[in-house]
Each structure stands twice: as C-alpha cells, then as structure tokens.
Design an enzyme around this catalytic site. Structure first.
Site, PDB file in Angstrom:
ATOM      1  N   TYR A 120       0.867  -1.188   0.000  1.00 55.20           N
ATOM      2  CA  TYR A 120       0.000   0.000   0.000  1.00 55.20           C
ATOM      3  C   TYR A 120       0.903   1.237   0.000  1.00 55.20           C
ATOM      4  CZ  TYR A 120      -3.388   3.503   1.500  1.00 55.20           C
ATOM      5  OH  TYR A 120      -4.179   4.619   1.575  1.00 55.20           O
ATOM      6  N   GLU A 208      -3.321   7.581  -4.082  1.00 58.79           N
ATOM      7  CA  GLU A 208      -3.189   6.262  -3.443  1.00 58.79           C
ATOM      8  C   GLU A 208      -2.975   5.156  -4.472  1.00 58.79           C
ATOM      9  OE1 GLU A 208      -6.112   4.704  -0.210  1.00 58.79           O
ATOM     10  OE2 GLU A 208      -6.660   3.672  -2.051  1.00 58.79           O
TER      11      GLU A 208
END
Ligand code: GDP
Ligand code: MN
Length: 413
Positions: A120, A208
């Site tokens: 992530y 993101e």
C-alpha cells in the site's frame, strides 16, 4: 473531485509510474477488442476486468475479475455493466456501473511466508502535523482498512518536506522498511518520488496506489518489476480551475445530482443525514445554524450557503434542491442581510413556494417552514412574507436564530 481508476492510470503513466496497459469500455460489445489489445504480447493471456466507479472494495464485491479469454472478458464486462456494485464504500443500494476497464493483468509474486507481494502506498495531508505525508504498508491489498484498524503499527508514515517535497533518502528508508530488495528498491523509490511530485503539481488531497505489486522474476527482470495496479485520486476542488486536464476528467454520472444542480447555480450544498433542510446565506452562518439545530435536538439535512449575492432564481433553485431530498421534513431559512437584501430573499421564498410542484402534482410547500430574517431591508422582507401568507400556509416567522431552530425542531419532532 474524484476520478476513475482508468483516468488515474493515465495520470500515473504521465508521471512515469509503471502501470500495465488497459482500455476503458462502455459496452460489453467492446470487450473482445479491448481484450485483444490488453493481451497483445502475452504468451499466456491474463487480463483483468474492473468496474469503474468512484468507490473501492470492488475486488471483494466480485467487480474485479481475472480472465483468460475474450469470451470470459465479455461475460465479466456484461455482468458488471448490468449489476449494481455493493461494497462497504458504496450506499446500501450500490452504484450503477457505466464503465469498465480491461487491462493487462499483472502476475503477482508469492511472498516468502505466505501471501502475495502487494503493498500500500499513498500521499495525503496530515492535518495534525500540517505536512503532506507518505503512508506505506507491506500489507497492501483488499484488507488494508482492517489492518489499519487492527494493527496500526503495520502502517509506516513519513512526512514530506514542505519546501522540497519527498526527499530521496526518506523514500529509500521507506523502501527498505517495506522489504524491497535489489533492483526493486530503485523502482520503488522512483515510484514514491514521482507520486509525491504528482501529488503536489496536481493539487491532490489523496494519491493512493493499492496494491503496488512485485512481479515474479524473469530473465529480463531478475528481481521482478514493481507495478501500480490500482489507484485512487482526490483533488482539491478549489484548485481544479488551474488544472484543465484534471477538470476534463470530471464524470457527472458519479456525483450526487442535488450537489451538481447546486454547483450550476453557484450554491454551496452538501447533503447530510438529518431531516431539517437549511437555507442560509454565508458559510459561517450556515455552520452556526447547523449547530443551533443540533443544540435543539434536531439534525440538519444539508449544508446550504446561497452566498452573499444570491438572486431570486438561486433562492428558488435552492428550495427545489432542498425539497428534492425526500428525507426533508421541515425547512429553516436563516438570513442575515448584509450585501444580501432581505426583501430579495423573501420574494425568492414566495416565488419558490408558489412554483414548487410536489411529486403528487400539487403546488406549494407541504413541509413546515420557519423563516428568520434580519438585516438590510428586513421590514420590506417581513411585509412581503406577511402579504403572501396564503401562498405559505406552513410558514412560521421566528424572532431570532434560537427561536427558529426551536420552532423547526418542534415542527419535525
Ligand atoms: P479494489 O478492491 O476496488 O481496491 O480493486 P483492486 O484493483 O485493488 O483489486 C483487488 C485485488 O484483486 C487486488 O488486491 C489483487 O489481489 C487482485 N488483482 C487486481 N488486479 C490484478 C492483476 O492485474 N493481477 C492479479 N494477479 N491480481 C489482481
Ligand atoms: Mn485497490
């Protein structure tokens, strides 16, 4: 402002981040060609079909599918375009899917000790430290929310320098902590630095990548390749005017229709969960109004600022927007006339009431209406409302903000 994943992939590519190729389609009939384009050059075709909606959790909802043939791609696209996607990030009734991405799938390396090499990576603004911050985790993928909740220590944070942005030594440190090895380190660092540049240059509020993956080793890439295979962006609405390329990605089909209508008339409107509609001039007064309603036990259905110089037409539109929300059981008008003149607001209220058509075809407001006017031309405004009483049978006048909140809360209780 949010964008779709296929647009996010183009944006990443334009900042030299590695993303597998893909194509957005709007009907299942286009799937065969898109599959061929995505599979081009692959010895054993592996392609991913992904619903394009402004919400995550698609993988778990069955709206991300790996396929091996054009027929499978078409079936998956057809399923996604004809079913609503429901995930913890959508409203309970789900979202309609109008666009689908068909992309070259990445092969994801297995991780020693189990699982896949999914990471992530995100940049956002940390209001507490007043810095942009890089957030990273070795445990990316579809469980990231759960991991952030259960094991916050599995999430790394590193501040960006306010003047110089993300510093290379900081990015390297993060790459090592995440466990990247050999040639992966340089690739991961380049990805972080370019993402940080993109974040600042395009006035993002969120950039993101989840997951960032490592592909299995090959002769050409003995350490594998680091690739972004899903991305999400949010942009500062107050800055999109200086990014025509970003503005062009706006998809009205993904927005709340009431908020869209409000934007067209220069009104600031945000839908909320309560049942008391608010029509107020000025953002500060709008917030004070919401607080006062809450203090009297009520819950506002919206934030609505008609602005300092709203026209009669804007006021009429504002009522239309408030009353189009079926959960609205009462309306509070709270106007402090400064530049705005109270008689203009009063005339707007009267016009809106006379011209408002209910769902059953009848005209006029049905819900209780409480009006508090103060300031410039207030006598004229009050006189107008008094003379139009017949058109406003549900109206009550209030002497001040507290009185108005009390009356509207009582009316919806
Ligand atoms: P999200 O659930 O909406 O965040 O959608 P993602 O694009 O992140 O996909 C969810 C999960 O599907 C990922 O975490 C991967 O495990 C898997 N996935 C998505 N794309 C690919 C791909 O190209 N190859 C492989 N092997 N798995 C993928
Ligand atoms: Mn994802």
């Amino acid at each position: 402002m949010k964008i779709h994943e296929y647009q996010a992939r183009d944006l990443l590519t334009s900042f030299a981040l590695p993303v597998p190729k893909g194509r957005m389609i709007e009907s299942a009939a286009q799937a065969t060609e898109a599959f061929a384009a995505a599979a081009a050059g692959m010895a054993t075709p592996l392609v991913v079909v992904k619903a394009q909606v402004h919400a995550g959790g698609r993988g778990k909802a069955g709206f991300v599918k790996l396929v091996k043939t054009a027929a499978e791609a078409q079936a998956a696209a057809s399923f996604m375009l004809s079913n609503r996607m429901i995930s913890p990030q959508t409203p309970p009734e789900g979202l309609e899917v109008k666009k689908v991405l068909i992309a070259e799938a990445a092969d994801i390396a297995d991780r020693k000790g189990g699982g896949k090499e999914e990471f992530y990576l995100a940049i956002t603004t940390d209001r507490r430290t007043r810095r942009n911050v890089l957030i990273a985790s070795r445990e990316g993928g579809v469980e990231i929310e759960q991991i952030a909740h259960d094991r916050p220590e599995a999430i790394l944070k590193a501040a960006l320098n306010p003047l110089t942005g993300l510093e290379p030594f900081v990015a390297r440190e993060v790459a090592f902590k995440l466990g990247f090895k050999g040639k992966q380190v340089g690739q991961a660092v380049a990805i972080m630095l370019n993402l940080a540049k993109l974040f600042v240059q395009k006035d993002c509020t969120l950039a993101e990548i989840n997951p960032l993956v490592i592909t299995p080793p090959t002769a050409a890439h003995p350490d594998g390749q680091v690739l972004a295979i899903d991305a999400k962006f949010d942009f500062d609405d107050n800055a999109t005017f200086r990014h025509k390329d970003i503005e062009a990605m706006f998809d009205p089909a993904e927005e709340n229709p009431a908020e869209l209508a409000a934007r067209k008339f220069g009104l600031s409107y945000i839908a909320l969960e309560g049942n008391i509609g608010c029509l107020v001039n000025g953002a500060g007064l709008a917030m004070a109004t919401m607080d006062t309603i809450a203090m009297h036990g009520g819950r506002p259905a919206n934030f609505l600022d008609v602005g300092g110089s709203a026209t009669e037409q804007a006021v009429t539109e504002a009522f239309g927007i408030i009353l189009s929300d079926s959960s609205v059981k009462g309306v509070m008008v709270n106007i402090f006339g400064g530049i705005m003149k109270c008689d203009i607001i009063a005339q707007g209220v009267i016009n809106a009431a006379k011209n408002y058509k209910n769902a059953d075809g009848t005209m006029g407001f049905k819900v209780p209406l409480v009006v508090r006017l103060e300031g410039t031309n207030v006598e004229g405004g009050r006189a107008l409302l008094e003379s139009a009483k017949a058109a406003l049978p549900t109206m009550q006048a209030a002497s001040d903000m507290g009185d108005a909140a009390r009356k509207v809360c009582a009316a919806v209780a």
